[in-house]
Write a protein that holds these residues in place. Sequence first.
Motif, PDB file in Angstrom:
ATOM      1  N   MET A   1      36.953 -46.393 109.214  1.00 14.05           N
ATOM      2  CA  MET A   1      38.052 -45.642 109.829  1.00 14.05           C
ATOM      3  C   MET A   1      38.177 -46.013 111.308  1.00 14.05           C
ATOM      4  N   ALA A   2      39.392 -46.216 111.769  1.00 18.77           N
ATOM      5  CA  ALA A   2      39.608 -46.613 113.154  1.00 18.77           C
ATOM      6  C   ALA A   2      39.179 -45.512 114.102  1.00 18.77           C
ATOM      7  N   SER A   3      38.679 -45.894 115.275  1.00 19.04           N
ATOM      8  CA  SER A   3      38.261 -44.916 116.273  1.00 19.04           C
ATOM      9  C   SER A   3      39.485 -44.312 116.935  1.00 19.04           C
ATOM     10  N   ASN A   4      39.258 -43.144 117.582  1.00 19.54           N
ATOM     11  CA  ASN A   4      40.358 -42.492 118.288  1.00 19.54           C
ATOM     12  C   ASN A   4      40.945 -43.408 119.357  1.00 19.54           C
ATOM     13  N   ARG A   5      40.039 -44.181 120.017  1.00 18.38           N
ATOM     14  CA  ARG A   5      40.502 -45.080 121.067  1.00 18.38           C
ATOM     15  C   ARG A   5      41.407 -46.163 120.495  1.00 18.38           C
ATOM     16  N   SER A   6      40.988 -46.787 119.389  1.00 13.93           N
ATOM     17  CA  SER A   6      41.790 -47.875 118.831  1.00 13.93           C
ATOM     18  C   SER A   6      43.122 -47.355 118.294  1.00 13.93           C
ATOM     19  N   ILE A   7      43.122 -46.153 117.690  1.00 15.00           N
ATOM     20  CA  ILE A   7      44.370 -45.561 117.203  1.00 15.00           C
ATOM     21  C   ILE A   7      45.320 -45.328 118.373  1.00 15.00           C
ATOM     22  N   PHE A   8      44.772 -44.780 119.454  1.00 13.92           N
ATOM     23  CA  PHE A   8      45.581 -44.512 120.640  1.00 13.92           C
ATOM     24  C   PHE A   8      46.142 -45.818 121.203  1.00 13.92           C
ATOM     25  N   GLU A   9      45.306 -46.855 121.293  1.00 10.91           N
ATOM     26  CA  GLU A   9      45.746 -48.134 121.846  1.00 10.91           C
ATOM     27  C   GLU A   9      46.826 -48.773 120.978  1.00 10.91           C
ATOM     28  N   GLN A  10      46.702 -48.639 119.675  1.00 18.46           N
ATOM     29  CA  GLN A  10      47.714 -49.188 118.775  1.00 18.46           C
ATOM     30  C   GLN A  10      49.068 -48.501 119.002  1.00 18.46           C
ATOM     31  N   LEU A  11      49.026 -47.184 119.132  1.00 17.48           N
ATOM     32  CA  LEU A  11      50.261 -46.453 119.411  1.00 17.48           C
ATOM     33  C   LEU A  11      50.850 -46.878 120.748  1.00 17.48           C
ATOM     34  N   LEU A  12      49.984 -46.977 121.737  1.00 22.09           N
ATOM     35  CA  LEU A  12      50.431 -47.329 123.082  1.00 22.09           C
ATOM     36  C   LEU A  12      51.063 -48.715 123.093  1.00 22.09           C
ATOM     37  N   ASP A  13      50.415 -49.673 122.459  1.00 21.36           N
ATOM     38  CA  ASP A  13      50.946 -51.036 122.427  1.00 21.36           C
ATOM     39  C   ASP A  13      52.293 -51.092 121.708  1.00 21.36           C
ATOM     40  N   LYS A  14      52.394 -50.394 120.587  1.00 26.23           N
ATOM     41  CA  LYS A  14      53.634 -50.425 119.807  1.00 26.23           C
ATOM     42  C   LYS A  14      54.802 -49.838 120.576  1.00 26.23           C
ATOM     43  N   TYR A  15      54.612 -48.643 121.126  1.00 24.57           N
ATOM     44  CA  TYR A  15      55.738 -47.974 121.771  1.00 24.57           C
ATOM     45  C   TYR A  15      55.949 -48.430 123.200  1.00 24.57           C
ATOM     46  N   ASP A  16      54.931 -49.021 123.811  1.00 23.49           N
ATOM     47  CA  ASP A  16      55.107 -49.734 125.074  1.00 23.49           C
ATOM     48  C   ASP A  16      56.218 -50.768 124.922  1.00 23.49           C
ATOM     49  N   GLN A  17      56.083 -51.563 123.885  1.00 22.28           N
ATOM     50  CA  GLN A  17      57.040 -52.629 123.623  1.00 22.28           C
ATOM     51  C   GLN A  17      58.415 -52.053 123.271  1.00 22.28           C
ATOM     52  N   THR A  18      58.414 -50.986 122.476  1.00 21.90           N
ATOM     53  CA  THR A  18      59.682 -50.371 122.073  1.00 21.90           C
ATOM     54  C   THR A  18      60.445 -49.841 123.275  1.00 21.90           C
ATOM     55  N   LEU A  19      59.744 -49.138 124.174  1.00 22.84           N
ATOM     56  CA  LEU A  19      60.410 -48.586 125.351  1.00 22.84           C
ATOM     57  C   LEU A  19      60.860 -49.681 126.309  1.00 22.84           C
ATOM     58  N   ALA A  20      60.041 -50.717 126.481  1.00 20.85           N
ATOM     59  CA  ALA A  20      60.431 -51.817 127.363  1.00 20.85           C
ATOM     60  C   ALA A  20      61.696 -52.489 126.846  1.00 20.85           C
ATOM     61  N   GLU A  21      61.743 -52.750 125.525  1.00 23.79           N
ATOM     62  CA  GLU A  21      62.920 -53.383 124.939  1.00 23.79           C
ATOM     63  C   GLU A  21      64.160 -52.505 125.107  1.00 23.79           C
ATOM     64  N   ALA A  22      63.977 -51.191 124.966  1.00 23.55           N
ATOM     65  CA  ALA A  22      65.108 -50.274 125.129  1.00 23.55           C
ATOM     66  C   ALA A  22      65.609 -50.278 126.571  1.00 23.55           C
ATOM     67  N   PHE A  23      64.697 -50.348 127.527  1.00 24.60           N
ATOM     68  CA  PHE A  23      65.076 -50.405 128.942  1.00 24.60           C
ATOM     69  C   PHE A  23      65.866 -51.677 129.226  1.00 24.60           C
ATOM     70  N   PHE A  24      65.332 -52.817 128.776  1.00 23.50           N
ATOM     71  CA  PHE A  24      66.020 -54.092 129.018  1.00 23.50           C
ATOM     72  C   PHE A  24      67.361 -54.143 128.287  1.00 23.50           C
ATOM     73  N   GLN A  25      67.442 -53.488 127.141  1.00 25.42           N
ATOM     74  CA  GLN A  25      68.705 -53.416 126.404  1.00 25.42           C
ATOM     75  C   GLN A  25      69.766 -52.711 127.242  1.00 25.42           C
ATOM     76  N   GLY A  26      69.354 -51.639 127.920  1.00 19.48           N
ATOM     77  CA  GLY A  26      70.285 -50.914 128.790  1.00 19.48           C
ATOM     78  C   GLY A  26      70.752 -51.764 129.958  1.00 19.48           C
TER      79      GLY A  26
END
Length: 348
Positions: A1-26
């Motif tokens: 089972m993934a650690s809390n840290r790795s789960i958090f980092e996966q979320l952060l990496d995924k939505y980091d990219q999503t928010l950056a792309e949305a900003f540049f889209q604007g």
Amino acid sequence: MASNRSIFEQLLDKYDQTLAEAFFQGIDAIKSQITLKIVVERLERGDIAGAVEAMQLEDEAFSALEIALREAYNAGGVSFVENLPKLKDPEGNRVIWRFGVRDYAGEAFLRDHSAQLVTRIVEDQRVAVRQALETGLSEGRNPRSTALDVVGRINRVTGKREGGIIGLTSPQERYIALARAELLSGDVTLLRNYLGRGRRVKRYDSVVLRAISDGKPIPQDMVTRMLDGYSNRLLELRGEILARTETMMAIGTARENAMRQQIDAGKVASQDVQKIWRSAADGRVRHTHRVLNGQAVGFDAAFQSVSGARLRFPGDPDAPVNEISGCRCHLEYKIDYFASVVRQYRAA
């Protein structure tokens, strides 16, 4: 089972990219819809306010960013409850952990924070653009050149506008203005100052070194190319920092609200929950958060930074910006499930 840290980092990496792309889209949406002719005509009349208005820097251009922020918040809360340990109540029934994405606290955060975020971006854009236009005209640059220095020039390969000021913060616009002055000066000291700019495009350094050697200013067309590259890199930095900060804020708020929902539902008692600060544990961690690493407080308490700031969690939207910008820390929630079960049993 993934650690809390790795789960958090996966979320952060995924939505980091999503928010950056949305900003540049604007930003791309604003740049692509500018009618350059109208901006130039208004500058020719000396109507700087009118030129800014003609660029239509509006909140609606960043609707994708607001949607991305909501997605990050929802994912943070759902992931949190999905990874809580299995627990049974005093009667032997499994405790079901659920995250209400439409609870009052969450809706208030998403409504108010996203609106404030977009408003800040747009208002700062207006300041940066106005500064750049005023500087360009005061320096005697013609209106068309001044407008292009702000809105960017079309890349014939991609068909998109690149460079310019739109998307940068007002302090970053000043970096561009100072860099322009340095490159056009022909002054050895000022040219060397430019070589100290961390986001410059280094493949042009030979041009600057030759200018230093010759004691001559750099030609205007070359300066334009150099500044467009510098601007692109500043915009990339702007998007990275904004996305990381806002993703941390959304996920951190969601996790805190998700835990609060379990407490409010009577599934765990607040006195049985501890929050433990975990830093990213590398050389990039700010000093104030390195000190906090490993510290624990009760769920209803806040961490006390050596700066004097109080933070409920990393990315706390109520904390000063110097404590949350670019933060990569996370919380570990330690729950005394046994104590909660015993308390529920006695209450029953």
